[in-house]
Design a protein around this motif. Structure first.
Motif, PDB file in Angstrom:
ATOM      1  N   ALA A 178      -1.395 -11.321  -6.816  1.00 11.22           N
ATOM      2  CA  ALA A 178      -0.414 -10.616  -5.987  1.00 11.22           C
ATOM      3  C   ALA A 178      -0.735  -9.133  -5.972  1.00 11.22           C
ATOM      4  CB  ALA A 178       0.997 -10.851  -6.519  1.00 11.22           C
ATOM      5  N   SER A 179      -1.102  -8.603  -7.124  1.00  9.74           N
ATOM      6  CA  SER A 179      -1.421  -7.183  -7.214  1.00  9.74           C
ATOM      7  C   SER A 179      -2.643  -6.848  -6.366  1.00  9.74           C
ATOM      8  CB  SER A 179      -1.654  -6.803  -8.674  1.00  9.74           C
ATOM      9  OG  SER A 179      -2.109  -5.490  -8.766  1.00  9.74           O
ATOM     10  N   ALA A 180      -3.674  -7.677  -6.472  1.00 11.99           N
ATOM     11  CA  ALA A 180      -4.878  -7.456  -5.664  1.00 11.99           C
ATOM     12  C   ALA A 180      -4.525  -7.570  -4.185  1.00 11.99           C
ATOM     13  CB  ALA A 180      -5.953  -8.474  -6.026  1.00 11.99           C
ATOM     14  N   ASP A 181      -3.689  -8.542  -3.872  1.00 12.35           N
ATOM     15  CA  ASP A 181      -3.285  -8.759  -2.488  1.00 12.35           C
ATOM     16  C   ASP A 181      -2.595  -7.523  -1.916  1.00 12.35           C
ATOM     17  OD1 ASP A 181      -2.888 -10.734  -0.284  1.00 12.35           O
ATOM     18  OD2 ASP A 181      -0.793 -10.197  -0.640  1.00 12.35           O
ATOM     19  N   LEU A 182      -1.879  -6.809  -2.785  1.00 13.43           N
ATOM     20  CA  LEU A 182      -1.151  -5.624  -2.329  1.00 13.43           C
ATOM     21  C   LEU A 182      -2.036  -4.379  -2.365  1.00 13.43           C
ATOM     22  CD1 LEU A 182       2.183  -6.513  -4.057  1.00 13.43           C
ATOM     23  CD2 LEU A 182       1.821  -6.346  -1.598  1.00 13.43           C
ATOM     24  N   GLY A 183      -3.330  -4.573  -2.579  1.00 12.62           N
ATOM     25  CA  GLY A 183      -4.266  -3.470  -2.429  1.00 12.62           C
ATOM     26  C   GLY A 183      -4.649  -2.775  -3.717  1.00 12.62           C
ATOM     27  N   SER A 184      -4.303  -3.368  -4.853  1.00 10.47           N
ATOM     28  CA  SER A 184      -4.590  -2.719  -6.114  1.00 10.47           C
ATOM     29  C   SER A 184      -5.983  -3.089  -6.611  1.00 10.47           C
ATOM     30  CB  SER A 184      -3.534  -3.151  -7.134  1.00 10.47           C
ATOM     31  OG  SER A 184      -3.785  -2.554  -8.362  1.00 10.47           O
ATOM     32  N   THR A 185      -6.735  -2.094  -7.078  1.00 16.64           N
ATOM     33  CA  THR A 185      -8.058  -2.369  -7.639  1.00 16.64           C
ATOM     34  C   THR A 185      -7.882  -3.078  -8.979  1.00 16.64           C
ATOM     35  OG1 THR A 185      -8.073  -0.268  -8.794  1.00 16.64           O
ATOM     36  CG2 THR A 185      -9.041  -0.291  -6.599  1.00 16.64           C
TER      37      THR A 185
END
Ligand SMILES: Nc1ncnc2c1ncn2[C@@H]1O[C@H](COP(=O)(O)OP(=O)(O)O)[C@@H](O)[C@H]1O
Ligand SMILES: [Mg+2]
Lengths: 283, 370
Positions: A178-185
């Motif tokens: 989810a974090s990656a999906d929201l643009g987080s490296t």
């Protein structure tokens, strides 16, 4: 049976245990600490603050403990976290169990024997000899605070790895997606999701290791060679060698108080770190 | 609302010959699909047919073993999820338990570089909360929210980033029936209002039929048919699609004649039926015919239709605006028949054991591949 009765029954064994094995001895130690040493050692009833007045004589033991216990805890954390992270998040399930067993394998031998092994590693013909062969001379490792630090980190590492492993293993891996999906490296995901959610494990591990380190005496005795000693060593000396029970009791009481103070400061800090979350389990 | 991809829409995402294997499991097989800008597309199929895998390849969590994934005309096979202008609503929401509702929704905005300023973030998050009707819930903790509310938070967390593609993986599977209905309407409204392209994964045909502009039916890792809900319902290409989109009566039949534009099949009861199947079928082949329960007429008197079969009523279930009958024909077996309230008023209700006839209008009977 009433609900209360049932609860009481569940708590009874532990309650009785704590009373007999902890509260009563503590009370005895507390009373002893105001007494005097008998002519042939042991304890003579009295009411004097003399033993507490003599505490500064054991200042070095307190200093060593208060420096090396936190340092050892931090060093163990720094080494344990990446290991636990690898085991819980990165490692394929195929290997996980075997690697976890490897982490506990050292527990199958006594810490005494394992610490002796370090004497040879850190002693004159071990690491220092190796360093000398590449041109680094005159390095003394054994019987130094460093040797004690290595020993305690080595001895207590599994106790740090496991709670952290559990908290990372419990972590829902979909949160990372989810974090990656929201643009987080990946690095920011670690900082913003993984790390905060593993705080309970870190807190438990640090608490466990720190409290045990405060009472440690075996590793300093073996790897400190009488030069680096903890409060634990002072207690061994006072109770078993010089048989000064009253003074030993005063030292023990002081250690208990120091521990209570540091642990409560630590708890405050951790609960602030974890925010107002309900599910931060500290122990 | 009919949806003609080829004319009206600009393609926003595309799968080109995409295959994905896990070990020796083929999760997705040669998927070819264009997704139009602003459309509401659903992947429909039973559990394990590869829907989630298809979605995850669009999101960037899985890399295709073969083929290409395109976003806005560019191949993105090697673009990591965090670089794709795509957001996902996860099956179990995957909300961050250590963050408040506000911080969950702000999460995506805070990852943007250059930084989005605090004021803008606050405004956008509030707006997103209003959109999902959770105004004022910002400071709440996630565990203080009900299942339905968590679902809205997950939705807000995704739409606040104004993604080019919003992916939803069975977003309503965990909601109870009533809430699910409500959310279906809301999702559809939201999609129209925001103009974001929605790609939904579901195994619930009702959900797919009620919300989508187009449905992509999957079976065993492959796409078997893509079309509007109406197309799939009226012109299913196979027995599988007809069975998955709506319910139907299926009967075995044998092809007796096969011409270019018309084939003739014989039912087990002996009657011959003509039709134009979607795919060429050879004479002698075993096929099936399908007829929807609501297209069957139930009468006491022999009707004038080309084919009318005598049946015995087995069972009656009152469904409110419809009554469902189970009627048995000696040769063909059981027919499910849906009789609308209005027709019931004319013909009266049938009781179990009564004799009647089933018949249907021209074109109601479809010839399908088995
Ligand atoms: N990470 C994975 N590893 C191995 N097999 C997987 C993985 N993900 C999916 N599969 C397999 O691929 C097939 C399709 O799965 P999925 O796309 O999740 O189906 P659906 O979403 O339609 O239920 C299933 O057989 C599933 O077991
Ligand atoms: Mg799925």
């Amino acid at each position: 049976m009433t609900e209360r009765g049932r609860k009481a029954l569940l708590l009874a064994p532990a309650g009785i245990w704590l009373l007999v094995m902890l509260a009563l001895p503590l009370l005895v130690v507390f009373v002893f600490s105001f007494g005097e040493r008998g002519a042939a050692g042991g304890y003579v009833p009295a009411f004097t603050l003399e033993q507490y007045a003599n505490l500064p004589a054991r200042w070095t033991a307190f200093k060593n403990t208060l420096i090396l216990a936190p340092l050892g805890t931090i060093a163990a954390l720094v080494i344990a976290y990446p290991l636990a992270y690898f085991l819980a998040v990165r490692c394929s399930p195929k290997w996980r169990t075997s690697l976890l067993i490897l982490v506990i394998v050292p527990f199958w031998t006594s810490i005494l024997i394992r610490s002796y092994a370090w004497i040879f590693i850190l002693g004159g013909r071990g690491l220092p000899a190796l360093l000398e062969s590449i041109g680094i001379d005159d390095i003394r490792l054994i019987n130094t605070p460093f040797a004690v630090l290595v020993g305690i980190v080595y001895g207590y590492l599994p106790l740090m790895v496991f709670p952290i492993f559990v908290s990372l293993d419990k972590l829902d891996k979909r949160l990372l997606e989810a974090s990656a999906d929201l643009g987080s490296t990946p690095w920011r995901t670690f900082r913003q999701v993984t790390l905060p959610l593993s705080v309970p494990g870190i807190a438990t591990g640090c608490m466990l290791v720190f409290i045990l380190l405060m009472g440690e005496f075996l590793i300093p005795a073996i790897l400190g060679g009488g030069k680096v000693f903890f409060v634990g060593n002072a207690l061994v000396d006072l109770f078993l060698q010089s048989r000064n029970w009253a003074y030993g009791s005063a030292v023990a009481m002081t250690l208990v108080v120091v521990m209570l103070v540091t642990v409560s400061i630590y708890m405050k800090f951790i609960s602030r770190l974890g925010g107002q979350r309900q599910d931060v389990s500290l122990m | 609302m009919s949806f003609d991809m080829s004319v009206t829409m600009q393609t926003i995402a595309e799968l080109r010959g995409v295959t994905k294997t896990f070990g020796n499991v083929v999760a997705a097989k040669d998927l070819n699909l264009s997704i139009g800008k602003g459309e509401f597309l659903s992947f429909l199929g039973p559990s394990g047919c590869g829907k989630t895998t298809a979605l995850r390849m669009l999101a960037g969590f899985e890399k295709p073993t073969e083929g290409q994934v395109l976003l806005d005309g560019e191949v993105v096979n090697d673009l990591d999820a965090h670089h794709r202008p795509v957001n996902m609503v996860f099956q179990h929401y995957a909300l961050f338990p250590h963050l408040s509702v506000f911080d969950n929704i702000a999460y995506g905005l805070r990852q943007q570089r250059p930084h989005v300023d605090k004021q803008t973030i606050a405004t956008k998050v509030e707006q997103a909360l209003e959109t999902v009707r959770l105004g004022g819930f910002g400071p709440r903790r996630i565990w203080e929210m009900s299942g339905g509310q968590q679902q809205r938070v997950a939705l807000a967390r995704a739409i606040v980033n104004e993604p080019k593609l919003l992916l939803l993986d069975e977003p309503m599977a965990a909601l109870d029936r009533k809430l699910r209905k409500e959310m279906q309407f809301e999702l559809q409204n939201l999609q129209r209002q925001l103009g974001i392209t929605f790609v939904l994964v579901t195994h619930d045909q009702e959900e797919a039929l009620s919300m989508s502009d187009r449905i992509c039916v999957m079976e065993g890792g492959s796409i078997v048919q893509v079309g509007s809900p109406r197309e799939l319902y009226d012109m299913p290409r196979s027995r599988y699609v007809a069975g998955f989109v709506g319910t139907s009566n299926f009967f075995d039949a044998t092809v007796t004649d096969s011409a270019a534009d018309q084939i003739t099949v014989r039912l087990a009861s002996g009657q011959k039926v003509h039709g134009t199947p979607e795919i060429p079928i050879d004479a002698g082949q075993e096929v099936c015919v399908s007829i929807r329960p609501e297209q069957i007429t139930l009468t006491r008197a022999l009707p004038t239709a080309e084919i009318a079969l005598p049946v015995t009523i087995q069972n009656r279930i009152f469904l409110g605006e419809h009554t469902e009958y189970l009627a048995r024909n000696e040769a063909l077996g059981d027919f499910h028949v849906l009789v609308p309230r209005q027709a019931e008023l004319n013909e009266g209700t049938f009781n179990a054991g009564e004799q009647a006839f089933v018949s249907w209008g021209e074109g109601a009977l479809l010839i399908l591949e088995n």
